[in-house]
Every structure is written in C-alpha cells, then in structure tokens.
Design a protein around this motif. Sequence first.
Motif, PDB file in Angstrom:
ATOM      1  N   PRO A 224       0.673  -1.085  -0.013  1.00  0.00           N
ATOM      2  CA  PRO A 224      -0.073   0.041  -0.014  1.00  0.00           C
ATOM      3  C   PRO A 224       0.867   1.339  -0.097  1.00  0.00           C
ATOM      4  N   ALA A 225       2.307   1.286   0.311  1.00  0.00           N
ATOM      5  CA  ALA A 225       2.903   2.340   0.534  1.00  0.00           C
ATOM      6  C   ALA A 225       3.439   2.657  -0.921  1.00  0.00           C
ATOM      7  N   ILE A 226       3.558   1.895  -2.011  1.00  0.00           N
ATOM      8  CA  ILE A 226       4.158   2.391  -3.094  1.00  0.00           C
ATOM      9  C   ILE A 226       3.140   2.720  -4.157  1.00  0.00           C
ATOM     10  N   ALA A 227       3.499   3.843  -4.836  1.00  0.00           N
ATOM     11  CA  ALA A 227       2.545   4.419  -5.864  1.00  0.00           C
ATOM     12  C   ALA A 227       2.805   4.031  -7.103  1.00  0.00           C
ATOM     13  N   GLU A 228       4.217   3.963  -7.341  1.00  0.00           N
ATOM     14  CA  GLU A 228       4.724   3.565  -8.868  1.00  0.00           C
ATOM     15  C   GLU A 228       6.025   2.643  -8.861  1.00  0.00           C
ATOM     16  N   CYS A 229       5.923   1.894  -9.593  1.00  0.00           N
ATOM     17  CA  CYS A 229       7.242   1.015  -9.629  1.00  0.00           C
ATOM     18  C   CYS A 229       7.718   0.466 -11.040  1.00  0.00           C
ATOM     19  N   ALA A 230       8.938   0.184 -11.223  1.00  0.00           N
ATOM     20  CA  ALA A 230       9.366  -0.219 -12.512  1.00  0.00           C
ATOM     21  C   ALA A 230      10.520  -1.080 -12.368  1.00  0.00           C
ATOM     22  N   VAL A 231      10.841  -2.073 -12.766  1.00  0.00           N
ATOM     23  CA  VAL A 231      12.009  -2.903 -12.519  1.00  0.00           C
ATOM     24  C   VAL A 231      12.828  -2.960 -13.931  1.00  0.00           C
ATOM     25  N   VAL A 232      14.080  -2.966 -13.749  1.00  0.00           N
ATOM     26  CA  VAL A 232      15.059  -3.044 -15.058  1.00  0.00           C
ATOM     27  C   VAL A 232      16.299  -4.066 -14.380  1.00  0.00           C
TER      28      VAL A 232
ATOM     29  N   SER B 103       9.682  10.700  -8.601  1.00  0.00           N
ATOM     30  CA  SER B 103       8.630  10.366 -10.056  1.00  0.00           C
ATOM     31  C   SER B 103       9.623   9.557 -10.692  1.00  0.00           C
ATOM     32  N   LEU B 104       8.948   8.901 -11.803  1.00  0.00           N
ATOM     33  CA  LEU B 104       9.753   7.865 -12.508  1.00  0.00           C
ATOM     34  C   LEU B 104       9.712   8.570 -13.871  1.00  0.00           C
ATOM     35  N   PRO B 105      10.849   8.741 -14.455  1.00  0.00           N
ATOM     36  CA  PRO B 105      11.040   9.356 -16.080  1.00  0.00           C
ATOM     37  C   PRO B 105       9.995   8.726 -16.893  1.00  0.00           C
ATOM     38  N   LYS B 106       9.151   9.699 -17.537  1.00  0.00           N
ATOM     39  CA  LYS B 106       8.055   9.103 -18.442  1.00  0.00           C
ATOM     40  C   LYS B 106       8.333   9.810 -19.703  1.00  0.00           C
ATOM     41  N   SER B 107       7.702   9.277 -20.960  1.00  0.00           N
ATOM     42  CA  SER B 107       7.923   9.591 -22.268  1.00  0.00           C
ATOM     43  C   SER B 107       6.649  10.411 -22.444  1.00  0.00           C
ATOM     44  N   GLY B 108       6.706  11.274 -23.441  1.00  0.00           N
ATOM     45  CA  GLY B 108       5.551  12.148 -23.657  1.00  0.00           C
ATOM     46  C   GLY B 108       4.053  11.481 -24.021  1.00  0.00           C
ATOM     47  N   TYR B 109       4.172  10.079 -23.980  1.00  0.00           N
ATOM     48  CA  TYR B 109       2.879   9.267 -24.101  1.00  0.00           C
ATOM     49  C   TYR B 109       2.399   8.903 -22.726  1.00  0.00           C
ATOM     50  N   GLY B 110       3.283   9.342 -21.512  1.00  0.00           N
ATOM     51  CA  GLY B 110       3.119   8.907 -20.220  1.00  0.00           C
ATOM     52  C   GLY B 110       3.367   7.326 -20.123  1.00  0.00           C
TER      53      GLY B 110
ATOM     54  N   GLY C 231      25.153 -12.366 -14.284  1.00  0.00           N
ATOM     55  CA  GLY C 231      24.909 -11.831 -15.449  1.00  0.00           C
ATOM     56  C   GLY C 231      23.995 -10.583 -15.506  1.00  0.00           C
ATOM     57  N   GLU C 232      22.719 -10.706 -14.770  1.00  0.00           N
ATOM     58  CA  GLU C 232      22.181  -9.521 -14.658  1.00  0.00           C
ATOM     59  C   GLU C 232      21.210  -9.482 -13.257  1.00  0.00           C
ATOM     60  N   VAL C 233      20.965  -8.622 -12.725  1.00  0.00           N
ATOM     61  CA  VAL C 233      20.019  -8.496 -11.581  1.00  0.00           C
ATOM     62  C   VAL C 233      19.158  -7.631 -11.653  1.00  0.00           C
ATOM     63  N   GLY C 234      17.965  -7.713 -11.084  1.00  0.00           N
ATOM     64  CA  GLY C 234      17.019  -6.480 -11.014  1.00  0.00           C
ATOM     65  C   GLY C 234      17.256  -5.462 -10.098  1.00  0.00           C
ATOM     66  N   VAL C 235      16.786  -4.050 -10.695  1.00  0.00           N
ATOM     67  CA  VAL C 235      16.773  -2.898  -9.807  1.00  0.00           C
ATOM     68  C   VAL C 235      15.267  -2.533  -9.989  1.00  0.00           C
ATOM     69  N   ALA C 236      14.574  -1.965  -8.803  1.00  0.00           N
ATOM     70  CA  ALA C 236      13.597  -1.656  -8.396  1.00  0.00           C
ATOM     71  C   ALA C 236      13.352  -0.098  -8.248  1.00  0.00           C
ATOM     72  N   CYS C 237      12.956   0.445  -9.363  1.00  0.00           N
ATOM     73  CA  CYS C 237      12.870   1.970  -9.092  1.00  0.00           C
ATOM     74  C   CYS C 237      11.313   2.056  -8.382  1.00  0.00           C
TER      75      CYS C 237
END
Length: 513
Positions: free
Chosen positions: A428-436, A484-491, A444-450
């Motif tokens: 409930p405390a998280i408004a936005e999330c993106a993982v790369v 805030s998360l970086p967004k494109s012009g289309y949201g 090899g690779e690991v996840g980063v949660a933004c």
Amino acid sequence: MMAANLGRLLTQTARRLPDAPGLIWRDRVWAWAEVDTRVDRLTQVLRENGVTPGDRVLVHSRNSAAMFESLWACFKLGAIWVPTNFRLTPSEVAILATDSRPVAMIRDQGFAAHADAVPSARCILAVGDARAHERDYEAALAAVTPPPPDHEAPVSADTPCWFFFTSGTTGRPKAAVLTHGQMGFVVTNHLADLMPGLTEHGASLVIAPLSHGAGIHALANVARGAPSILLPGEALDVPIAWGLIAQHRVTNMFTVPTILMALCDGAPADADASSLRHVIYAGAPMYRADQDRARKLMGHAMTQYFGLGEVTGNITVLRPDQHDLAPGSCGMARTGMEIGILDATGARLPPETTGEICVRGPAVFAGYFENPEASQKAFTGGWFHTGDIGYLDARGFLFITGRASDMFISGGSNVYPREIEEAILLHPAIAECAVVGIPHPKWGEVGVACLVARAPVGEAEIRAHLQARLARYKHPQVFVFWDSLPKSGYGKVPKSLLKQRLAEEGVTPPPPA
C-alpha cells in the motif's frame, strides 16, 4: 479494391448534424458544418501548394483545432498525415522528417525551430507566429476558395493515410503505415467493442495527444457525431478535466494508465463520474493494484484494450464487467482479430503456455515505410509479432507477462519485470514501480526496482513483502526511491530512460557474496 475515403466520415456527419457541436476548445464551439468547412478550406490550401495524393504532411502541434483539422484534410486530399509528439526536440523531428520526407508542414505556435528541421517541406503553415517564408494558418484558410462538394480523393483499401511513428524507446522510430481500409475496420471495431451505443448525444474529452491513440479514438467519435472536447492547455489539469466532464456530460475518453490514475487520485470531492460510460485505458500495462483504485471511482465505465500502433490498438478488449471475470487479463480478442501465442520456432502454443503474443486480422498495418527488413521481421510466419510475452487461458483471455526486450536473465533464469512490479505494487505504500535488469559479474544480470512511495517505507519492508510472493531469484537486488519515474511524452515509463537515470546516478548492484 476501392474503399471509402476516411474523410467522408466528417463529410457525412456534417451533413447529418450541421448545427450540432463538433469541436470544443477553450471558449470556442465549432458546429460540425463549421469544422467540415474549415477542413475543406485547409484541403484546398494544401492542394494549391502542391500537395498531391500520397504526399506526406508533417504536423507538429499541441492538441488544438488546427491539429484536429489537419488529420481530416490529409485524409480528404488522399495525402498522408504525419503527426509528431509535440514534446520532441527539433533534432528528433528532423529524424522523422528524414524518414518520411514531407512536402508540407503545419506547425503550432512556438515551433519555428522544428520547422527549420524539416527542409523537405516546400509549404509551411504556422499557427499564430508565421515568419516571412511561412503562411499564416488562419489567413490561408480565409483567403482560399473552398473546393466543390464531394471532392475527396478516391482511395483503395491499401492507400496509406497515416504514418504512425513508433515510440522509439528501443531504437530509431519507425513509420508504421496505416491505410484507409485498415482504419475503416478499426473505426467500426472501436464502435462495436469499445464504445457500443455511442451517438451524437455523447461527448468525448481528449486528454491524450491526438498524434497517437487519442487521434484514433477521435475518428470513432466523429463517425457518430459526438463532439470532441480539448483541454485548454497542453498539460493535464485534473480539476479542469473534471470540470469539463461535468459541464459537457462527457461520456467517453481515451487515457493511458498514468493519466487515469492522475484523474482518480486528484479527483475533487465533488467529482461526478456518472455521465461516463466508456473510459478507455491502454498504451501501457496497468497493474491490478492501480485498477482497483481507479475502479472505486470509474469502475462502471473502465474498458481496457491492448494494442500497438502497428495494430492501431486493436488486439484485445476487457469490458467493465470482465475485470473480475479475468483478473489480471487485458481482455479477449477484438471482433475480427486473432491472437496466437507462438514459441521461438513460430509454432502455436496451447493455453496457459507463455510465448510471444502475435496477431493477425484487418487491423494490422501495411508495414514500415521504406523499411522492408523491419517489415519482414515483424510479419514472420504470417503473423504480426508484437514483441510482448504472455499467454491465453482456456477461455481466450490474454495475460501479458512482460515485453521480450524487458526480460533479463539472472543466474540462467528468465526474469520478467512486470511480474515483479505487480507484486511490489500490492504494497500500500508504493505508488509507482518499474524494474529493470542491470549487469552483474556473478549472475549476469540482476533486478533494480525503481520506486515512488506514497507513504514512508523502507527497503527491508519491501523485501519482506516479496518473500511469500516471488521466488527468491526474482527479487530485485537494488531498490531506489525517487520522487517520480521518468516518462515519455505518452505517459509511458521507458526502460531506456530508467537505465539512463540509474547510470547517471551511479547505481550499481552489490558485489558478489
């Protein structure tokens, strides 16, 4: 095969409803007959300046009357509408112009440098601040002699009408060629599957750029005579949007998840959603937690679809009553369209098996302009390959698990960011999330949660939250909290922008244990 020129949709509506409102912007209301007359005049201006059927007209504009009119003028002329995202820089517009080679350009006020980046345009119409070598948009319309009735150019089903540029988040943008026949099917399908019952007694609030999904949505409203209402400014003002919904008894609008959540989270106490019948959301994944929040206010009207620009948003539909029937799904195949889940060899997979989401049917585009290699790759095996990963259940509901290009491999296992994002957003405390995924010397690779938090929360709490929800190898190794998360012009939240910001901030995974 000959087809109806899409511009006839406006012509027919103007003849049927000449005095009814067609376009509303700021303090102006244009009746359908006025809109059609202005479009016919613009069509003639373009003709007299050497634009012929098949030529491209680049339009760089905020949502405005001129932007709306330019679409219909290009259709009637048999030319190709080439709209851009008005937030692009001149150098980015130059790339699109190089690829499309427009012979004319229509630009909004303040975009002179963008016009200079389009040397192929022999004619430039400028709204409000025309220079010596340009023509003032309104003056040109006033001076021209209107064309005769029924002047729309003859077209075939395969005649191009719109270059729909891909977002370019994974490389150079490509011009997807949309045709009159394809778009005729899409308009009909939108009316059948997304907005059944739409008439001139409805109204549409335009809150996303007409250059992309909102433009396609507008075609269906024009076909039925429902007026389009533009926001007064270029940015979303949530109180103003709710005021327009109440004032005009808005019945439908096209949104993307970020816009929909802004409308819900910022809704005033007296927000009235009772007139809304079709709140269409698409363009990016919407997580279940966000859906649940939005449905408290608009659940009776929320309709989701999944689609790409190449398929003009015409792959699935999830009606308001189906959100609980198939939780987590983006819907079932649109009428007349077919979805196939294919493996790496192109073989069709059975239900509940994950593979690439592919589609075929009349809504699929004609290919990429002058890019046969990309077109051939996109149509391998007779299907359009979306690049998205997912599965169909036994009933035919589609579930998207991620994008092929977003997947990363950690310790030899495929990891799909969307699955992690869905789990994190249940907190409930998280408004936005993106993982790369980012490189790691051992795995090899690991996840980063933004993450963007709406309430105080720490990394340890999020890790504990994931323990019972995800296998350990899927857990992000790094958590960063941003305003805030970086967004494109289309949201959207492009993974490339996330990785760029992480690199700029020097974010790296912990060293191997």
